[in-house]
Scaffold this active site. Structure first.
Site, mmCIF file in Angstrom:
data_model
loop_
_atom_site.group_PDB
_atom_site.id
_atom_site.type_symbol
_atom_site.label_atom_id
_atom_site.label_comp_id
_atom_site.label_asym_id
_atom_site.label_seq_id
_atom_site.Cartn_x
_atom_site.Cartn_y
_atom_site.Cartn_z
ATOM 1 N N LEU A 1 -3.420 -1.301 0.617
ATOM 2 C CA LEU A 1 -4.541 -2.111 0.120
ATOM 3 C C LEU A 1 -5.575 -2.345 1.223
ATOM 4 O O LEU A 1 -5.256 -2.209 2.400
ATOM 5 C CB LEU A 1 -3.988 -3.446 -0.393
ATOM 6 C CG LEU A 1 -2.992 -3.268 -1.546
ATOM 7 C CD1 LEU A 1 -2.073 -4.472 -1.675
ATOM 8 C CD2 LEU A 1 -3.738 -3.012 -2.852
ATOM 9 N N LYS B 1 -0.610 -1.063 15.639
ATOM 10 C CA LYS B 1 -1.745 -0.360 15.005
ATOM 11 C C LYS B 1 -3.080 -0.918 15.504
ATOM 12 O O LYS B 1 -4.006 -0.174 15.827
ATOM 13 C CB LYS B 1 -1.620 -0.508 13.482
ATOM 14 C CG LYS B 1 -2.848 -0.198 12.673
ATOM 15 C CD LYS B 1 -3.150 1.287 12.591
ATOM 16 C CE LYS B 1 -4.426 1.540 11.772
ATOM 17 N NZ LYS B 1 -4.867 2.908 11.855
ATOM 18 N N THR C 1 -3.708 -1.965 6.788
ATOM 19 C CA THR C 1 -4.024 -2.517 8.110
ATOM 20 C C THR C 1 -4.636 -3.897 7.899
ATOM 21 O O THR C 1 -5.770 -4.012 7.433
ATOM 22 C CB THR C 1 -5.035 -1.625 8.858
ATOM 23 O OG1 THR C 1 -4.529 -0.300 8.914
ATOM 24 C CG2 THR C 1 -5.274 -2.144 10.269
HETATM 25 P P1 NAD Z 1 -9.535 2.166 -0.268
HETATM 26 O O1 NAD Z 1 -10.505 1.050 -0.420
HETATM 27 O O2 NAD Z 1 -10.000 3.566 -0.458
HETATM 28 O O3 NAD Z 1 -8.286 1.942 -1.268
HETATM 29 C C1 NAD Z 1 -7.708 0.699 -1.539
HETATM 30 C C2 NAD Z 1 -7.246 0.685 -2.988
HETATM 31 O O4 NAD Z 1 -6.640 -0.578 -3.274
HETATM 32 C C3 NAD Z 1 -8.407 0.847 -3.986
HETATM 33 O O5 NAD Z 1 -8.115 1.887 -4.901
HETATM 34 C C4 NAD Z 1 -8.473 -0.522 -4.679
HETATM 35 O O6 NAD Z 1 -8.927 -0.447 -6.022
HETATM 36 C C5 NAD Z 1 -7.024 -0.969 -4.583
HETATM 37 N N1 NAD Z 1 -6.873 -2.410 -4.740
HETATM 38 C C6 NAD Z 1 -7.614 -3.409 -4.182
HETATM 39 N N2 NAD Z 1 -7.152 -4.610 -4.591
HETATM 40 C C7 NAD Z 1 -6.106 -4.364 -5.415
HETATM 41 C C8 NAD Z 1 -5.215 -5.210 -6.166
HETATM 42 N N3 NAD Z 1 -5.317 -6.534 -6.123
HETATM 43 N N4 NAD Z 1 -4.273 -4.618 -6.917
HETATM 44 C C9 NAD Z 1 -4.158 -3.271 -6.959
HETATM 45 N N5 NAD Z 1 -4.968 -2.422 -6.293
HETATM 46 C C10 NAD Z 1 -5.930 -2.962 -5.521
HETATM 47 O O7 NAD Z 1 -8.895 1.984 1.186
HETATM 48 P P2 NAD Z 1 -8.108 3.096 2.041
HETATM 49 O O8 NAD Z 1 -9.079 3.880 2.860
HETATM 50 O O9 NAD Z 1 -7.126 3.792 1.152
HETATM 51 O O10 NAD Z 1 -7.345 2.146 3.090
HETATM 52 C C11 NAD Z 1 -6.240 1.357 2.707
HETATM 53 C C12 NAD Z 1 -5.686 0.678 3.954
HETATM 54 O O11 NAD Z 1 -5.288 1.678 4.904
HETATM 55 C C13 NAD Z 1 -6.712 -0.211 4.672
HETATM 56 O O12 NAD Z 1 -6.095 -1.358 5.152
HETATM 57 C C14 NAD Z 1 -7.202 0.677 5.804
HETATM 58 O O13 NAD Z 1 -7.669 -0.065 6.924
HETATM 59 C C15 NAD Z 1 -5.957 1.480 6.142
HETATM 60 N N6 NAD Z 1 -6.211 2.782 6.741
HETATM 61 C C16 NAD Z 1 -7.200 3.585 6.256
HETATM 62 C C17 NAD Z 1 -7.437 4.813 6.860
HETATM 63 C C18 NAD Z 1 -8.540 5.730 6.352
HETATM 64 O O14 NAD Z 1 -8.879 6.698 7.047
HETATM 65 N N7 NAD Z 1 -9.103 5.505 5.177
HETATM 66 C C19 NAD Z 1 -6.657 5.226 7.945
HETATM 67 C C20 NAD Z 1 -5.626 4.403 8.401
HETATM 68 C C21 NAD Z 1 -5.413 3.169 7.788
#
Ligand code: NAD
Length: 316
Positions: A72, A189, A110
């Site tokens: 999330l 992290k 994160t």
């Molecule tokens: P994102 O915004 O693309 O995806 C998050 C998902 O969570 C979305 O589909 C959203 O609709 C869903 N969501 C939000 N609230 C919700 C709820 N209450 N119930 C159900 N679903 C819900 O984000 P991401 O890029 O996939 O990143 C996710 C996590 O991973 C973050 O914390 C980010 O910092 C970490 N992260 C991301 C990357 C990257 O390159 N994108 C790399 C490492 C870590």
């Protein structure tokens, strides 16, 4: 591997993680998924109609799964998915409708360590047989698609669940590193991204300085690679367009790790440093740079190495 797994949060990272998970599970296994964006759920269900089952909310996922992963955006989303009294995971664990008594819960988001510890404490009150871990990742979307991400696990190396957790996480990634105890996966992290974010700024400034002095960009990168400045940002994700042909910088800073996410992570790291009373001179100024770059029209939504452009780096 468990044969009923829940997965909540099907965004840029969660979707490829679920796809890798489903491909590696034994035939007949099910993954119960939920996301607030219906289109994200439908897309994943359509690709694997026999194995993936959609659920109305996190509580329903928890009622049907032995192990649950969440991916999330921020702490507030994690809190609500786990602890919402009507629709959250905890509601299923504390009610008699849940079919299973012992569950493994892994949050791969994160977020800040305080929220993680709060969720863990609340879960331990409502469901003492449940184990909740922080398991944030490094490797970005490319690592999620190729199943090469590293997981930083918030537990001691002697935790009895480690073999099960490792087998599960290795369906979506490579290295699984136990970091010592609850919330320490997140502390690791945030420390990692603090360092890589600061290196990105230093690499951008040093590349620009050397290039403006007249050194060819490739020659300068090979000097850093051979010298004491050697680092992965310079070698693999060089912020200067053209130096690393496969890096986002050579593709208009498309793909990679969004500058807003780096801003979020450095902000969380600076908060952590302040709470612990450790020095963060570079973190504070780095946070200013990533905040401004996140808001600049020609940088927003692009890979974090776009700070080179924000800082006025030479682009030919
Ligand atoms: P994102 O915004 O693309 O995806 C998050 C998902 O969570 C979305 O589909 C959203 O609709 C869903 N969501 C939000 N609230 C919700 C709820 N209450 N119930 C159900 N679903 C819900 O984000 P991401 O890029 O996939 O990143 C996710 C996590 O991973 C973050 O914390 C980010 O910092 C970490 N992260 C991301 C990357 C990257 O390159 N994108 C790399 C490492 C870590």
């Amino acid at each position: 591997l468990p044969n009923s797994i829940g997965f909540i949060g099907l965004g840029a990272m969660g979707k490829p993680m679920v796809i890798n998970l489903v491909k590696r599970l034994p035939v007949g296994s099910h993954i119960f998924i939920h996301d607030v964006v219906a289109a994200a759920v439908e897309e994943v269900c359509a690709s694997f109609p026999d194995a993936i089952v959609k659920c109305a909310n996190a509580k329903e996922v928890a009622e049907k799964s032995d192990v649950i992963l969440t991916m999330l955006p921020e702490g507030a989303h994690v809190k609500s998915v786990y602890l919402d009294p009507a629709t959250g995971i905890a509601a299923a664990l504390s009610s008699s409708s849940s079919s299973s008594t012992a569950k493994l819960l892994l949050d791969c988001s994160t977020i800040d360590t305080a929220t993680n510890l709060h969720v863990k404490e609340q879960l331990s009150i409502s469901s003492p047989t449940t184990s909740f871990y922080d398991a944030p990742v490094s490797g970005g979307v490319i690592g999620a698609v190729n199943a090469t991400m590293a997981f930083f696990l918030g537990c001691s190396p002697s935790d009895p669940n480690i073999p099960r957790l490792t087998a599960l996480l290795q369906t979506m990634g490579g290295k699984v590193i136990p970091c010592g105890g609850p919330s320490l996966g997140l502390a690791a992290k945030l420390s990692n991204n603090y360092l890589s974010g600061i290196i990105t700024i230093a690499c951008s400034e040093a590349m620009d300085m050397g290039m403006r002095a007249g050194i060819d960009a490739d020659v300068l990168a090979s000097v850093f690679a051979a010298g004491t400045a050697q680092n992965a940002i310079c070698d693999v994700f060089n912020p200067v367009p053209g130096v690393c042909p496969k890096a986002p910088s050579s593709n208009g800073y498309q793909g990679g790790f969004r500058v807003q996410l780096m801003r979020k992570d450095i902000g969380l790291a600076v908060d952590m440093a302040r709470r612990l009373g450790t020095r963060n001179a570079l973190g504070t100024s780095g946070l200013g740079v990533f905040t401004a770059a996140s808001e600049a029209a020609d940088c927003k939504d692009l890979d974090s190495r776009v700070v080179y452009r924000y800082l006025g780096g030479k682009e030919d």
